[in-house]
Motif scaffolding. Sequence first.
Motif, PDB file in Angstrom:
ATOM      1  N   TYR A  96       0.822  -1.215   0.000  1.00 10.26           N
ATOM      2  CA  TYR A  96       0.000   0.000   0.000  1.00 10.26           C
ATOM      3  C   TYR A  96       0.858   1.269   0.000  1.00 10.26           C
ATOM      4  N   GLY A  97       2.150   1.129  -0.296  1.00 11.59           N
ATOM      5  CA  GLY A  97       2.977   2.291  -0.548  1.00 11.59           C
ATOM      6  C   GLY A  97       3.837   2.794   0.584  1.00 11.59           C
ATOM      7  N   LEU A  98       3.854   2.120   1.723  1.00 15.05           N
ATOM      8  CA  LEU A  98       4.696   2.567   2.829  1.00 15.05           C
ATOM      9  C   LEU A  98       6.156   2.169   2.579  1.00 15.05           C
ATOM     10  N   GLY A  99       7.070   2.917   3.214  1.00 10.17           N
ATOM     11  CA  GLY A  99       8.480   2.575   3.145  1.00 10.17           C
ATOM     12  C   GLY A  99       8.787   1.324   3.943  1.00 10.17           C
ATOM     13  N   LEU A 100      10.014   0.852   3.824  1.00 10.82           N
ATOM     14  CA  LEU A 100      10.384  -0.407   4.464  1.00 10.82           C
ATOM     15  C   LEU A 100      10.308  -0.332   5.982  1.00 10.82           C
ATOM     16  N   THR A 101      10.796   0.752   6.561  1.00 12.82           N
ATOM     17  CA  THR A 101      10.780   0.874   8.022  1.00 12.82           C
ATOM     18  C   THR A 101       9.349   0.947   8.542  1.00 12.82           C
ATOM     19  N   ALA A 102       8.532   1.772   7.896  1.00 13.67           N
ATOM     20  CA  ALA A 102       7.136   1.893   8.312  1.00 13.67           C
ATOM     21  C   ALA A 102       6.390   0.574   8.108  1.00 13.67           C
ATOM     22  N   SER A 103       6.707  -0.135   7.045  1.00 10.28           N
ATOM     23  CA  SER A 103       6.058  -1.415   6.780  1.00 10.28           C
ATOM     24  C   SER A 103       6.404  -2.434   7.863  1.00 10.28           C
ATOM     25  N   ALA A 104       7.675  -2.478   8.256  1.00  8.32           N
ATOM     26  CA  ALA A 104       8.082  -3.402   9.314  1.00  8.32           C
ATOM     27  C   ALA A 104       7.409  -3.041  10.634  1.00  8.32           C
TER      28      ALA A 104
END
Length: 224
Positions: free
Chosen positions: A119-127
């Motif tokens: 859904y477009g979040l960055g890697l850190t935010a996704s984790a």
Amino acid sequence: MLLDLFTPTVQHALDIVGIFVFAISGALLAVRKNFDVFGIAVLAEVTALGGGLFRDLVIGAVPPAAFTDLGYFITPLFAALLVFFLHPEVERTQLAVNVFDAAGLGLFCVTGTTKAYDYGLGLTASAALGLMTAVGGGVLRDIIANEVPSLVRWDRDLYAVPAIVGATMVALCIHYEQLTGLTTSIAILTAFTLRLLAMRYHWRAPRAWNRRSTAVEADAEETP
């Protein structure tokens, strides 16, 4: 789409299993707290769906899956009904419940991370959202039950750390374009195994360095 690593049928089945075991843990806490049947159902629903609801609202996946798939909503009610009538038997199988709970933790931290990234979040935010998907329901469960969340208690076996490891592994695999069915399964298995080892050997996170406080939680010796 990263979520296409598993077929929709397999993904749905895994989600239902994870939801069911999380709901069992919520319903059992409600019984220990002497909640009525409505309270048992509420705690089962919140524990099973809370983390996924939080994730879906943050990433804008609305309406959340919990409200568009009847199976997601009904499964915790079935778990609550099971515990309501058979809680002594369920308590006796607590080890099995813990094992399945660890499996749910591993599954949800990974699927939560991949969905957030889709859904477009960055890697850190996704984790981070992968972590919240895995542990968010448990935090809400403890708050409703008027307990300090197990997530932040020093006298509880590691729970968040295995989820962080699993979510981080997925984020790194995405970064290096190595996310496959195999690497995803390895991430799930790693989080699952770490949680089992933490329960077996009572691994706990360290407290503050040179801590001088003499405060001790009244229920520090409670069984998790």
